[in-house]
Motif scaffolding. Structure first.
Motif, mmCIF file in Angstrom:
data_model
loop_
_atom_site.group_PDB
_atom_site.id
_atom_site.type_symbol
_atom_site.label_atom_id
_atom_site.label_comp_id
_atom_site.label_asym_id
_atom_site.label_seq_id
_atom_site.Cartn_x
_atom_site.Cartn_y
_atom_site.Cartn_z
ATOM 1 N N TYR A 222 0.817 -1.216 0.000
ATOM 2 C CA TYR A 222 0.000 0.000 0.000
ATOM 3 C C TYR A 222 0.853 1.271 0.000
ATOM 4 O O TYR A 222 0.376 2.324 -0.429
ATOM 5 N N GLY A 223 2.085 1.165 0.457
ATOM 6 C CA GLY A 223 2.992 2.305 0.305
ATOM 7 C C GLY A 223 3.270 2.576 -1.161
ATOM 8 O O GLY A 223 3.245 3.742 -1.610
ATOM 9 N N ALA A 226 0.069 4.007 -2.706
ATOM 10 C CA ALA A 226 -0.112 5.427 -2.379
ATOM 11 C C ALA A 226 0.771 6.299 -3.263
ATOM 12 O O ALA A 226 0.339 7.368 -3.741
ATOM 13 N N LEU A 229 -0.809 6.450 -6.698
ATOM 14 C CA LEU A 229 -2.014 7.290 -6.722
ATOM 15 C C LEU A 229 -1.656 8.773 -6.714
ATOM 16 O O LEU A 229 -2.366 9.596 -7.298
ATOM 17 N N ARG A 230 -0.558 9.124 -6.052
ATOM 18 C CA ARG A 230 -0.135 10.528 -6.035
ATOM 19 C C ARG A 230 0.265 10.987 -7.426
ATOM 20 O O ARG A 230 0.076 12.146 -7.786
ATOM 21 N N ARG A 238 -8.230 7.799 -9.863
ATOM 22 C CA ARG A 238 -7.820 7.713 -8.458
ATOM 23 C C ARG A 238 -8.954 7.185 -7.584
ATOM 24 O O ARG A 238 -8.737 6.344 -6.712
ATOM 25 N N VAL A 242 -8.931 3.726 -5.384
ATOM 26 C CA VAL A 242 -9.215 3.733 -3.937
ATOM 27 C C VAL A 242 -10.381 2.816 -3.615
ATOM 28 O O VAL A 242 -10.381 2.093 -2.608
#
Length: 325
Positions: A222-223, A226, A229-230, A238, A242
């Motif tokens: 998930y890091g 993330a 997604l940024r 996005r 999510v």
């Protein structure tokens, strides 16, 4: 004279269950029976929905395995609990043999451990789907899914056997009464005669393997998600990414939160009555929440469940028409 451990080996244990609340037993029986039937129905619906679907993405196969684990998880504990609640009062508790207690604990830990590894596998699936979408079908193949599913089951089985052997080699003396409704690790360690930290080492090792290692893999996945997604410029993309992760994250927090609080703590903090009440939540409530979470958050699963129910209703209606004729 037989040693305390040998005496326990021959006599077994007593599961107190809820024997101290005789007036609440009928209410508890009806409540737990309703939860159990709802859990069985929800997880069986997901299994049927995935089995009847024309296409089965890897995430749906993992979800199918998760539902199968939840079914086994509840069947290991709940039927015995319901039988004890329905039977006449047996004094201090319901007897269970030494071997029966060991088998129940081993199966419970094996299924819980397999779920820990499976949640980490599902996080990896989400990582590949979001961070490497063009390579997803080439990386997450049916063969890889089968190998990962098998590895999850074998990993949980190996850890559970080692932990069960270590716990049931401890000397049990004095009272044989387990203030619990099944043979949980904390209740058994509470009965153990030894007071050194050595007896907690097997449980600590199991927590490292079943909780810490998979949680690190989930955090790493998930890091990376993330970070991806940024960099994603499309708000719609996005939101979709999510949404695909939300149900998995919710289930992960529920499972790891309960397991960590119950087992990743020293023996001095054990409270049999409080632990028994909390065990009601993670053996009766959370297995019911998982199919609800996935059916509400995953549109494909929700649509497949509606198709299964839609096919069943016409058959039921035609059967009723035939009876009326």
């Amino acid at each position: 004279m037989a040693s305390p451990s040998n005496a326990t080996l021959h006599r077994g244990f007593l599961l107190q269950g809820f024997a101290e609340f005789p007036h609440l037993r009928p209410v508890l029986f009806l409540l737990l029976l309703a939860l159990h039937l709802a859990t069985l129905s929800g997880n069986l619906l997901i299994l049927l929905a995935v089995a009847s679907a024309t296409t089965r993405p890897p995430m749906h196969l993992f979800l199918c395995q998760l539902s199968a684990i939840e079914l086994g998880y509840t069947l290991v504990v709940v039927p015995r609990t319901l039988a004890d609640l329905a039977s006449p009062s047996l004094g201090r508790g319901s007897p269970i043999s030494f071997l029966g207690c060991a088998v129940q604990m081993q199966m419970f830990v094996a299924l819980g451990g397999a779920e820990c590894f499976l949640l980490a596998t599902m996080a990896y699936d989400r990582y590949v789907a979001i961070c490497h979408p063009l390579r997803y079908t080439a990386v997450v193949t049916p063969g890889l899914c089968a190998r990962l599913a098998l590895a999850c089951c074998l990993g949980g089985l190996a850890v559970s056997v080692g932990l069960t052997v270590a716990v049931f080699h401890l000397p049990f003396c004095g009272s044989r009464l387990l203030v619990h409704f099944f043979c949980d690790i904390t209740a058994l360690l509470h009965l153990a005669c030894t007071r050194s930290y050595a007896e907690e080492l097997p449980l600590l090792g199991a927590c490292l393997l079943l909780l810490l290692l998979p949680s690190l893999l989930i955090l790493a996945s998930y890091g990376a998600i993330a970070g991806a997604l940024r960099r994603l410029r499309s708000p719609r993309g996005r939101r979709k990414a999510v949404s695909t992760c939300a149900s998995h994250l919710t289930v992960t927090f529920l499972h790891y939160g309960c397991a960590t609080f119950m087992h990743a703590r020293p023996k001095a903090s054990y409270s049999p009555h409080r632990d028994r009440a909390l065990a009601l939540v993670y053996t009766h409530v959370t297995p019911l929440l998982y199919p609800l979470i996935y059916s509400l958050r995953n549109h494909e699963i929700a649509a497949a469940i509606r198709q299964v129910l839609g096919r069943w209703r016409p058959r039921q209606a035609s059967g009723q028409e035939g009876l009326s004729v």
